[in-house]
Design an enzyme around this catalytic site. Structure first.
Site, mmCIF file in Angstrom:
data_model
loop_
_atom_site.group_PDB
_atom_site.id
_atom_site.type_symbol
_atom_site.label_atom_id
_atom_site.label_comp_id
_atom_site.label_asym_id
_atom_site.label_seq_id
_atom_site.Cartn_x
_atom_site.Cartn_y
_atom_site.Cartn_z
ATOM 1 N N CYS A 1 -13.097 -30.407 25.221
ATOM 2 C CA CYS A 1 -14.250 -31.288 25.001
ATOM 3 C C CYS A 1 -13.866 -32.649 25.578
ATOM 4 O O CYS A 1 -12.900 -33.271 25.129
ATOM 5 C CB CYS A 1 -14.549 -31.419 23.510
ATOM 6 S SG CYS A 1 -15.750 -32.728 23.141
ATOM 7 N N CYS A 55 -19.455 -31.663 18.637
ATOM 8 C CA CYS A 55 -20.357 -32.736 19.103
ATOM 9 C C CYS A 55 -21.368 -32.269 20.139
ATOM 10 O O CYS A 55 -22.183 -33.078 20.615
ATOM 11 C CB CYS A 55 -19.542 -33.904 19.652
ATOM 12 S SG CYS A 55 -18.687 -33.527 21.213
ATOM 13 N N GLU A 63 0.834 -1.205 0.000
ATOM 14 C CA GLU A 63 0.000 0.000 0.000
ATOM 15 C C GLU A 63 0.869 1.257 0.000
ATOM 16 O O GLU A 63 0.573 2.229 -0.707
ATOM 17 C CB GLU A 63 -0.927 -0.003 1.218
ATOM 18 C CG GLU A 63 -1.963 -1.117 1.195
ATOM 19 C CD GLU A 63 -2.732 -1.193 2.499
ATOM 20 O OE1 GLU A 63 -3.688 -0.428 2.660
ATOM 21 O OE2 GLU A 63 -2.360 -2.020 3.349
ATOM 22 N N LYS A 74 10.843 -6.622 -5.004
ATOM 23 C CA LYS A 74 10.054 -6.749 -3.775
ATOM 24 C C LYS A 74 9.173 -7.998 -3.823
ATOM 25 O O LYS A 74 8.570 -8.319 -4.843
ATOM 26 C CB LYS A 74 9.172 -5.510 -3.560
ATOM 27 C CG LYS A 74 9.950 -4.237 -3.269
ATOM 28 C CD LYS A 74 10.730 -4.290 -1.978
ATOM 29 C CE LYS A 74 9.854 -4.259 -0.746
ATOM 30 N NZ LYS A 74 9.199 -2.973 -0.507
ATOM 31 N N CYS A 86 -15.346 -37.687 20.040
ATOM 32 C CA CYS A 86 -15.812 -36.492 19.317
ATOM 33 C C CYS A 86 -15.283 -36.545 17.882
ATOM 34 O O CYS A 86 -14.082 -36.766 17.667
ATOM 35 C CB CYS A 86 -15.305 -35.236 20.015
ATOM 36 S SG CYS A 86 -15.618 -33.715 19.104
ATOM 37 N N LYS A 128 17.445 -8.703 0.506
ATOM 38 C CA LYS A 128 17.039 -7.435 1.124
ATOM 39 C C LYS A 128 16.506 -7.762 2.525
ATOM 40 O O LYS A 128 15.331 -8.047 2.711
ATOM 41 C CB LYS A 128 15.976 -6.737 0.281
ATOM 42 C CG LYS A 128 15.627 -5.329 0.766
ATOM 43 C CD LYS A 128 14.654 -4.654 -0.195
ATOM 44 C CE LYS A 128 14.353 -3.240 0.264
ATOM 45 N NZ LYS A 128 13.664 -3.205 1.562
ATOM 46 N N TYR A 159 26.441 -4.641 3.556
ATOM 47 C CA TYR A 159 26.152 -4.738 2.124
ATOM 48 C C TYR A 159 26.783 -3.645 1.266
ATOM 49 O O TYR A 159 26.621 -3.652 0.047
ATOM 50 C CB TYR A 159 24.640 -4.748 1.882
ATOM 51 C CG TYR A 159 23.879 -3.554 2.432
ATOM 52 C CD1 TYR A 159 24.051 -2.278 1.914
ATOM 53 C CD2 TYR A 159 22.960 -3.729 3.460
ATOM 54 C CE1 TYR A 159 23.348 -1.197 2.403
ATOM 55 C CE2 TYR A 159 22.242 -2.643 3.964
ATOM 56 C CZ TYR A 159 22.447 -1.382 3.424
ATOM 57 O OH TYR A 159 21.737 -0.320 3.919
ATOM 58 N N CYS A 202 -19.202 -28.095 23.130
ATOM 59 C CA CYS A 202 -18.284 -28.389 22.019
ATOM 60 C C CYS A 202 -18.919 -27.977 20.695
ATOM 61 O O CYS A 202 -20.065 -28.370 20.407
ATOM 62 C CB CYS A 202 -17.945 -29.878 21.996
ATOM 63 S SG CYS A 202 -16.968 -30.377 20.552
ATOM 64 N N ASP A 217 15.061 -7.503 6.127
ATOM 65 C CA ASP A 217 14.064 -6.603 6.688
ATOM 66 C C ASP A 217 14.505 -6.195 8.092
ATOM 67 O O ASP A 217 14.166 -6.824 9.090
ATOM 68 C CB ASP A 217 12.696 -7.286 6.734
ATOM 69 C CG ASP A 217 11.571 -6.294 6.954
ATOM 70 O OD1 ASP A 217 11.836 -5.084 6.890
ATOM 71 O OD2 ASP A 217 10.433 -6.732 7.172
ATOM 72 N N GLU A 227 21.682 -9.591 -3.941
ATOM 73 C CA GLU A 227 21.814 -9.898 -2.517
ATOM 74 C C GLU A 227 20.457 -9.804 -1.833
ATOM 75 O O GLU A 227 19.571 -9.078 -2.297
ATOM 76 C CB GLU A 227 22.804 -8.931 -1.864
ATOM 77 C CG GLU A 227 22.488 -7.475 -2.107
ATOM 78 C CD GLU A 227 23.690 -6.562 -1.886
ATOM 79 O OE1 GLU A 227 23.574 -5.648 -1.061
ATOM 80 O OE2 GLU A 227 24.733 -6.774 -2.541
#
Length: 683
Positions: free
Chosen positions: A433, A419, A39, A320, A438, A124, A232, A416, A126, A122
């Site tokens: 449960c 069941c 975004e 990206k 079940c 990237k 880097y 539950c 984060d 190389e």
């Protein structure tokens, strides 16, 4: 353009600048983003296009002309000798090829026809961009990127990072080394666990934790949160120069700086595209987070001639990846039944695109985690999807805490959801449960039986188990071994080839190690490690069934409470009937290999890290156990060997620090043959 249209365009440009300043501040300065990278990139791409077509609308303070946000901390401000730039983005082969053509066109205008490019590719990482300053070989300053012009002095915290050389031999008068400070995934998970146990808020992702740590005023806090760094680039220098980017990286590596070993120099754009796509496929297997791949022109003179446009160098670009986090609305909290009856919450979400797929459901793990995160229906929440990991809700979006009209805190159901049996609060913190038959529990147990950690049946997953149950073909584990190819081809999810392959995979699973069988039986208290330990101690299913609770409790990793729990289940006639059925069908019910204390690796502790060329982690573990050794999860001075494969992480670094012998897969094979076990370590 009409006056009205021009006014609308100017208003849109102003609005984009306002939005980008706001979201840039939340990302770079507060480490608390409200929107994802996609975004943000879409907003800046729109503004960049407007300014390109209408230069009169560009302002000197436009976000397209600078990097990050302003420095607003108590830390000392430091002006960079050379700007720390950002990168333009590419998200496809076509966009990367277009970048190459733009460079060629620019160089043609500079009088350089048909330039020959070498590229350096190389990961990237984060994390947080960092500039290290060395005078006469001594580290004198560590500075954050800040707004690209001015950063923050964080030298006191940089000195806590063990990987960073504090002094370098043969250094020039001045050299600036740039890189990314990050927190490994393992260290991030451990940090969040510690914070949760202390009742403190958890970090959204490793980048936030690294950024928050590096900006601490007290270096003792930074030392408690292990950080790492990949270098880097070489920035400003005095007394040394490099004719290529790759030569600079080689110099850094030779002088003790951490340079990613997977950086590659390539000749063609096609090779670059293949490398980027390969990194994207490997993304989920890395011990640290990356959000893309950086591609740079290698030749320093070409870099100089290409120059900079706005805030981006023309000679570099970021390929990206799809973002791993996104914000969406939590519609409701639903509940599943686990294989031991524990109720597990999951989130029903407004569909959101994250990690390359559309996500509608996400895990909330368990009711304790749900309470700690405090997410409620109607909240905007942060969703994480990394690689093949099940999508999960991380936390409410930052602005949610300010709302006064939030829904009530979600509670576990009193009956539950599968069941309708009344639920009970167990001795622990989880609601259960109590119905052992079940259908929800049975489905979980059956899919766990054929799952990767259990019998590892290729071609039979959760959807296939559901289809087999609905068709009445499978109701207990032994039923899988009675299936025929004709049974499967009648089902919607199977063709002739897949049916034949599935039946062959089911038959092959009969030879799984005894410890895997014990885990696959869904005995509460028996995980993969406990299953192996029980198999090694008791050797056969009959010996285990005859064992007392006290004898079971004496197994490594099992205490009196869990021993009693396991003994109680093994005494249940329904489980014994399942075991007898599987034994009659030929499933392995005894341990192979030497007993504990015997074999070439008897008493030896081995740590596995990274990806081995031909062995999976499970296969390597099983072979070590069969040779009498044991596999541990962390490196210490008591570790005998570390077996390291490709993309080994911090365990390899710690082994080298502690001088623990490191082997590759070939070395592991020698261990298993007994060729190295008698050697003295640390010679």
């Amino acid at each position: 353009m009409s006056p009205g249209a021009a006014e609308d365009l100017a208003a849109r440009a102003a609005e984009l600048r306002r939005l980008l300043e706001y979201h840039g501040r939340r990302y770079y300065e507060l480490d608390d983003p409200e929107i994802g990278d996609d975004e943000y990139d879409a907003l800046i791409d729109e503004l960049r296009a407007i300014e390109r077509d209408h230069p009169e609308l560009q302002t000197p303070d436009s976000p397209t002309q600078k990097v990050g946000g302003a420095v607003v901390s108590e830390l000392t401000k430091v002006r960079h000798r050379r700007r720390m730039l950002s990168l333009a983005n590419a998200r496809s082969e076509a966009e990367l090829i277009a970048w190459v053509e733009r460079m060629r066109a620019h160089l043609a205008r500079e009088g350089i026809e048909d330039p020959q490019f070498d590229y350096v590719v190389e990961p990237k990482v984060d994390g947080l961009a960092m500039s290290l300053h060395y005078e006469d070989g001594v580290l004198v300053r560590g500075v954050t990127r800040g707004d690209g012009e001015t950063g923050e002095d964080v030298t006191h915290n940089i000195r806590t990072i063990e990987q960073i050389p504090k002094r370098i031999d043969g250094a020039p008068r001045w050299i600036e080394v740039r890189g990314e400070v990050y927190m490994s995934l393992a260290d991030f998970e451990a940090l969040n666990t510690r914070r949760a146990e202390a009742g403190r808020s958890t970090f959204m992702n490793p980048r936030n934790s690294a950024a928050g740590t590096i900006r601490q005023l007290d270096s003792r806090l930074a030392r408690e949160r292990p950080l790492s760094m990949w270098c880097y680039q070489v920035g400003e220098t005095e007394g040394i120069s490099f004719d290529s980017h790759h030569a600079a990286l080689d110099w850094l590596s030779e002088h003790g700086f951490p340079v990613n070993p997977d950086i590659a120099r390539l000749r063609t754009a096609e090779e670059v595209v293949a490398r980027c796509e390969g990194w994207q496929e490997r993304r989920a297997t890395l011990p640290f987070e990356i959000d893309g791949v950086v591609v740079k022109v290698d030749d320093a003179e070409l870099q100089r001639r290409l120059g900079v446009v706005g805030r981006d160098p023309r000679w570099a670009i970021a390929w990206k990846f799809p973002p791993t986090t996104a914000v969406t609305r939590l519609i409701d909290v639903m509940w599943n039944v686990g294989k031991f009856g524990t109720l597990h919450p999951f989130a029903q979400l407004e569909p959101v695109h994250v990690g390359g797929v559309t996500v509608k459901l996400a895990t909330l793990h368990n009711e304790e985690d749900l309470a700690r995160k405090d997410v409620r229906p109607g909240d905007d929440v942060i969703v994480l999807r990394a690689g093949d990991v099940i999508p999960q809700v991380i936390s409410p979006a930052p602005h949610v805490a300010e709302r006064r009209d939030r829904a009530p805190v979600p509670r576990p159901p009193v009956r539950c959801p599968i069941c309708d049996t009344p639920t009970v609060k167990g001795e622990g913190v989880f609601t259960k449960c109590p119905n052992r038959v079940c259908p929800g529990r049975r489905w979980q147990q059956l899919q766990s039986f054929v799952g990767r950690a259990g019998m590892d049946v290729d071609g039979i997953g959760e959807k296939q188990v559901s289809a087999l149950m609905e068709a009445g073909l499978v109701s207990r584990p032994g039923d899988f071994y009675r299936l025929t190819a004709d049974d499967l081809t009648r089902l919607e999810r199977f063709g002739e080839t897949s049916s034949a392959n599935a039946v062959a995979a089911i038959a092959a699973s009969k030879e799984r190690p005894f410890g895997r069988v014990l885990f696959a039986l869904s005995i509460e208290g028996v995980g993969t490690v406990t299953g192996r330990n029980l198999a090694q101690r008791f050797r056969t299913i009959d010996a285990l069934l005859d064992a007392s609770a006290e004898q079971i409790a004496g197994t490594p990793g099992i205490g009196p409470i869990v021993g009693e729990l396991i003994h109680e289940q093994l005494s249940d006639e329904r489980l014994r009937a399942v075991i007898d059925d599987l034994r009659a069908l030929g499933v392995r019910m005894e341990e192979e290999g030497p007993p504990p204390g015997e074999g070439p690796l008897a008493g030896k502790a081995i740590v596995l890290t990274g990806t081995l060329p031909t062995l999976t982690r499970e296969q390597a573990t099983e072979r070590i156990l069969a040779a009498g050794g044991h596999v541990t999860s962390s490196v210490s001075r008591r570790t005998d060997w570390v077996v390291a494969g490709e993309r080994a992480g911090t365990k390899l670094e710690k082994a080298e620090r502690l001088r623990v012998p490191v082997l590759d897969e070939e070395g592991l094979e020698a261990l298993l043959r007994g060729e190295l076990a008698s050697e003295e370590r640390n010679n």
